[in-house]
Motif scaffolding. Structure first.
Motif, PDB file in Angstrom:
ATOM      1  N   ARG A 184      15.988  27.916  -5.982  1.00  0.00           N
ATOM      2  CA  ARG A 184      16.536  29.123  -5.571  1.00  0.00           C
ATOM      3  C   ARG A 184      16.226  29.970  -5.696  1.00  0.00           C
ATOM      4  NH1 ARG A 184      20.681  29.549  -9.403  1.00  0.00           N
ATOM      5  NH2 ARG A 184      20.266  27.170 -10.951  1.00  0.00           N
ATOM      6  N   THR A 185      17.256  30.840  -5.625  1.00  0.00           N
ATOM      7  CA  THR A 185      16.279  32.156  -5.933  1.00  0.00           C
ATOM      8  C   THR A 185      17.757  33.349  -6.714  1.00  0.00           C
ATOM      9  OG1 THR A 185      15.494  32.933  -4.274  1.00  0.00           O
ATOM     10  CG2 THR A 185      16.230  34.751  -5.076  1.00  0.00           C
ATOM     11  N   VAL A 186      16.684  33.603  -7.995  1.00  0.00           N
ATOM     12  CA  VAL A 186      17.333  34.566  -8.999  1.00  0.00           C
ATOM     13  C   VAL A 186      17.188  35.785  -9.232  1.00  0.00           C
ATOM     14  CG1 VAL A 186      18.372  32.563 -10.237  1.00  0.00           C
ATOM     15  CG2 VAL A 186      15.704  33.716 -11.355  1.00  0.00           C
ATOM     16  N   ARG A 187      18.327  37.128 -10.100  1.00  0.00           N
ATOM     17  CA  ARG A 187      18.074  37.932 -10.212  1.00  0.00           C
ATOM     18  C   ARG A 187      18.219  37.878 -11.884  1.00  0.00           C
ATOM     19  NH1 ARG A 187      21.818  43.050  -7.960  1.00  0.00           N
ATOM     20  NH2 ARG A 187      22.907  42.407  -9.738  1.00  0.00           N
ATOM     21  N   LEU A 188      16.853  39.869 -11.775  1.00  0.00           N
ATOM     22  CA  LEU A 188      16.539  39.289 -13.414  1.00  0.00           C
ATOM     23  C   LEU A 188      15.898  41.315 -12.730  1.00  0.00           C
ATOM     24  CD1 LEU A 188      14.953  36.905 -12.719  1.00  0.00           C
ATOM     25  CD2 LEU A 188      15.249  36.703 -15.428  1.00  0.00           C
ATOM     26  N   THR A 189      15.918  42.307 -13.995  1.00  0.00           N
ATOM     27  CA  THR A 189      15.173  43.307 -13.899  1.00  0.00           C
ATOM     28  C   THR A 189      13.396  42.683 -14.773  1.00  0.00           C
ATOM     29  OG1 THR A 189      15.278  43.680 -16.785  1.00  0.00           O
ATOM     30  CG2 THR A 189      17.104  44.416 -15.047  1.00  0.00           C
ATOM     31  N   GLY A 190      12.828  43.864 -14.233  1.00  0.00           N
ATOM     32  CA  GLY A 190      11.055  43.356 -14.386  1.00  0.00           C
ATOM     33  C   GLY A 190      10.735  43.091 -15.594  1.00  0.00           C
ATOM     34  N   ARG A 191      12.079  43.512 -16.476  1.00  0.00           N
ATOM     35  CA  ARG A 191      11.151  43.806 -18.178  1.00  0.00           C
ATOM     36  C   ARG A 191      12.176  42.422 -19.003  1.00  0.00           C
ATOM     37  NH1 ARG A 191      10.376  48.006 -21.982  1.00  0.00           N
ATOM     38  NH2 ARG A 191      10.999  49.405 -19.671  1.00  0.00           N
ATOM     39  N   GLU A 192      13.210  41.916 -18.263  1.00  0.00           N
ATOM     40  CA  GLU A 192      13.553  40.685 -18.605  1.00  0.00           C
ATOM     41  C   GLU A 192      13.095  39.479 -18.292  1.00  0.00           C
ATOM     42  OE1 GLU A 192      18.369  41.826 -18.241  1.00  0.00           O
ATOM     43  OE2 GLU A 192      17.884  40.853 -16.927  1.00  0.00           O
ATOM     44  N   LEU A 193      12.601  39.611 -16.759  1.00  0.00           N
ATOM     45  CA  LEU A 193      11.729  38.642 -16.011  1.00  0.00           C
ATOM     46  C   LEU A 193      10.639  38.555 -17.095  1.00  0.00           C
ATOM     47  CD1 LEU A 193      10.468  36.223 -13.487  1.00  0.00           C
ATOM     48  CD2 LEU A 193       9.533  38.572 -13.134  1.00  0.00           C
ATOM     49  N   LEU A 194       9.788  39.350 -17.124  1.00  0.00           N
ATOM     50  CA  LEU A 194       8.662  40.055 -17.849  1.00  0.00           C
ATOM     51  C   LEU A 194       8.615  39.218 -19.828  1.00  0.00           C
ATOM     52  CD1 LEU A 194       6.627  42.730 -16.295  1.00  0.00           C
ATOM     53  CD2 LEU A 194       6.199  40.481 -16.079  1.00  0.00           C
ATOM     54  N   THR A 195       9.393  39.187 -20.321  1.00  0.00           N
ATOM     55  CA  THR A 195       9.633  39.332 -21.257  1.00  0.00           C
ATOM     56  C   THR A 195      10.091  37.846 -22.098  1.00  0.00           C
ATOM     57  OG1 THR A 195      10.238  41.690 -22.080  1.00  0.00           O
ATOM     58  CG2 THR A 195      10.942  40.399 -23.674  1.00  0.00           C
ATOM     59  N   GLY A 196      10.971  37.382 -21.271  1.00  0.00           N
ATOM     60  CA  GLY A 196      11.115  35.899 -21.200  1.00  0.00           C
ATOM     61  C   GLY A 196      10.572  34.887 -20.453  1.00  0.00           C
ATOM     62  N   THR A 197       8.762  35.599 -20.169  1.00  0.00           N
ATOM     63  CA  THR A 197       7.735  34.698 -19.816  1.00  0.00           C
ATOM     64  C   THR A 197       6.357  35.102 -20.186  1.00  0.00           C
ATOM     65  OG1 THR A 197       7.967  35.499 -17.742  1.00  0.00           O
ATOM     66  CG2 THR A 197       9.206  33.153 -17.830  1.00  0.00           C
ATOM     67  N   LEU A 198       6.279  34.876 -21.562  1.00  0.00           N
ATOM     68  CA  LEU A 198       5.551  36.167 -22.266  1.00  0.00           C
ATOM     69  C   LEU A 198       4.235  34.719 -22.417  1.00  0.00           C
ATOM     70  CD1 LEU A 198       6.494  37.457 -25.774  1.00  0.00           C
ATOM     71  CD2 LEU A 198       5.782  38.569 -23.261  1.00  0.00           C
ATOM     72  N   GLY A 199       2.671  35.060 -21.797  1.00  0.00           N
ATOM     73  CA  GLY A 199       1.535  33.901 -22.386  1.00  0.00           C
ATOM     74  C   GLY A 199       1.808  33.692 -20.206  1.00  0.00           C
ATOM     75  N   ALA A 200       2.903  33.933 -19.569  1.00  0.00           N
ATOM     76  CA  ALA A 200       2.437  34.049 -17.530  1.00  0.00           C
ATOM     77  C   ALA A 200       1.550  34.005 -17.413  1.00  0.00           C
ATOM     78  CB  ALA A 200       3.900  33.208 -17.163  1.00  0.00           C
ATOM     79  N   THR A 201       1.015  34.041 -16.178  1.00  0.00           N
ATOM     80  CA  THR A 201       0.492  34.854 -14.743  1.00  0.00           C
ATOM     81  C   THR A 201       1.735  34.414 -13.919  1.00  0.00           C
ATOM     82  OG1 THR A 201      -1.647  34.187 -15.853  1.00  0.00           O
ATOM     83  CG2 THR A 201      -1.077  34.890 -14.015  1.00  0.00           C
ATOM     84  N   PHE A 202       1.816  36.605 -13.459  1.00  0.00           N
ATOM     85  CA  PHE A 202       2.707  36.542 -12.869  1.00  0.00           C
ATOM     86  C   PHE A 202       1.626  37.000 -11.297  1.00  0.00           C
ATOM     87  CE2 PHE A 202       5.781  37.061 -16.301  1.00  0.00           C
ATOM     88  CZ  PHE A 202       5.822  36.739 -15.893  1.00  0.00           C
ATOM     89  N   MET A 203       2.615  37.418  -9.951  1.00  0.00           N
ATOM     90  CA  MET A 203       2.509  37.367  -8.883  1.00  0.00           C
ATOM     91  C   MET A 203       3.246  37.723  -7.731  1.00  0.00           C
ATOM     92  SD  MET A 203      -0.466  36.183  -6.230  1.00  0.00           S
ATOM     93  CE  MET A 203      -1.420  37.843  -4.823  1.00  0.00           C
ATOM     94  N   LEU A 204       3.293  39.351  -7.962  1.00  0.00           N
ATOM     95  CA  LEU A 204       3.988  40.320  -7.638  1.00  0.00           C
ATOM     96  C   LEU A 204       4.148  39.901  -5.904  1.00  0.00           C
ATOM     97  CD1 LEU A 204       6.883  42.201  -7.511  1.00  0.00           C
ATOM     98  CD2 LEU A 204       4.920  43.596  -7.207  1.00  0.00           C
ATOM     99  N   ASN A 205       5.320  39.612  -4.641  1.00  0.00           N
ATOM    100  CA  ASN A 205       4.799  39.412  -3.484  1.00  0.00           C
ATOM    101  C   ASN A 205       3.494  39.284  -2.927  1.00  0.00           C
ATOM    102  OD1 ASN A 205       7.636  41.020  -3.395  1.00  0.00           O
ATOM    103  ND2 ASN A 205       6.450  42.994  -3.129  1.00  0.00           N
ATOM    104  N   PRO A 206       3.343  37.226  -3.592  1.00  0.00           N
ATOM    105  CA  PRO A 206       1.746  36.861  -3.021  1.00  0.00           C
ATOM    106  C   PRO A 206       2.611  36.562  -1.322  1.00  0.00           C
ATOM    107  CG  PRO A 206       4.203  34.924  -4.018  1.00  0.00           C
ATOM    108  CD  PRO A 206       4.582  36.856  -4.311  1.00  0.00           C
ATOM    109  N   THR A 207       3.484  36.352  -0.905  1.00  0.00           N
ATOM    110  CA  THR A 207       3.222  36.029   0.684  1.00  0.00           C
ATOM    111  C   THR A 207       3.101  37.606   1.121  1.00  0.00           C
ATOM    112  OG1 THR A 207       5.602  35.962   0.616  1.00  0.00           O
ATOM    113  CG2 THR A 207       4.757  34.096   0.716  1.00  0.00           C
TER     114      THR A 207
END
Length: 244
Positions: free
Chosen positions: A80-103
């Motif tokens: 499923r796809t969920v929508r958040l603000t960038g700040r909400e996403l990053l703040t809620g998952t501290l310690g994770a590594t992210f990749m923007l638009n991996p494809t």
């Protein structure tokens, strides 16, 4: 606050790809824009649990997207796809590594960069390079380490357990021996090299600017032994055990 539109965010992303001076503006927009991430199709956990994937370099990353269309295309109907603000996403998952638009040729944000982005609204600019035994430069045997910086770096590398050893040397091009600069050489496995460099620069770049210190960073694989350029006089090992 009005959220940044998808069109505006993607316009700024394309600008940042071709004009590095536009990167700070893009990352500021990213925090206040809608972004899209993947969650399991069915999940009764009380908290939102994001999907991760294994990056080709060996680490796990949370993919997220600048548009719902890109997220749905990458999800292929199995998430499923969920929508958040960038700040909400990053703040809620501290310690994770992210990749923007991996494809779509996206960028990686390591935990140290996420932390800096949330605190300062920007990410340090990184110019990474590698040396080999054939690299041509002079090594000074009178290296003067900045005493305010070394304890800071030692504390940082104690947290980054994949950094096995770190050396400091003062180098200059053969044609301009007076043009000296400090160089840190990190012994780190190749799959962690980029994160080690980016974590270092993210943390110390403001300190170096404040103290007017120019400093470069390179890496080597400690499993292959000590490179020849680190066996010269004037090289100081300031973190980790000596390598054979």
């Amino acid at each position: 606050m009005t959220k940044i539109s998808t069109a505006e965010l993607e316009r700024r992303l394309e600008r940042a790809r071709t004009h590095r001076e536009e990167e700070p503006a893009f990352f500021r927009c990213l925090l206040d824009a809608w972004v899209y991430a993947h969650v399991p199709l069915s999940d009764d956990h009380p908290r939102v649990r994001l999907i991760q994937f294994r990056h080709p370099d060996g680490f796990y990353a949370v993919p997220f997207f600048t548009s719902e269309a890109k997220a749905r295309l990458a999800g292929r109907g199995v998430v499923r796809t969920v929508r958040l603000t960038g700040r909400e996403l990053l703040t809620g998952t501290l310690g994770a590594t992210f990749m923007l638009n991996p494809t779509d040729g996206g960028c990686v944000l390591y935990p140290e960069e996420v932390d800096a982005l949330l605190k300062t609204g920007t990410v340090a600019r990184i110019d990474q390079f590698h040396l080999d035994d054939d690299s041509s430069f002079l090594v000074s045997n009178q290296v003067g380490p900045p005493v305010w910086l070394m304890p800071y770096l030692m504390g940082l590398y104690a947290q980054l357990q994949f950094v096995k050893v770190a050396y400091l040397l003062e180098v200059a091009p053969p044609q301009s021996p007076a043009e000296r600069t400090l160089l840190i050489a990190l012994g780190v496995a190749p799959e962690h090299a980029e994160r080690a460099v980016r974590a270092t620069i993210t943390d110390i770049q403001p300190l170096c600017v404040r103290n007017d210190v120019a400093l470069d960073i390179t890496t080597f694989d400690p499993a292959k032994g000590l490179p020849a350029y680190l066996c010269q006089r004037g090289v100081e090992r300031f973190y980790g055990p000596p390598l054979n």
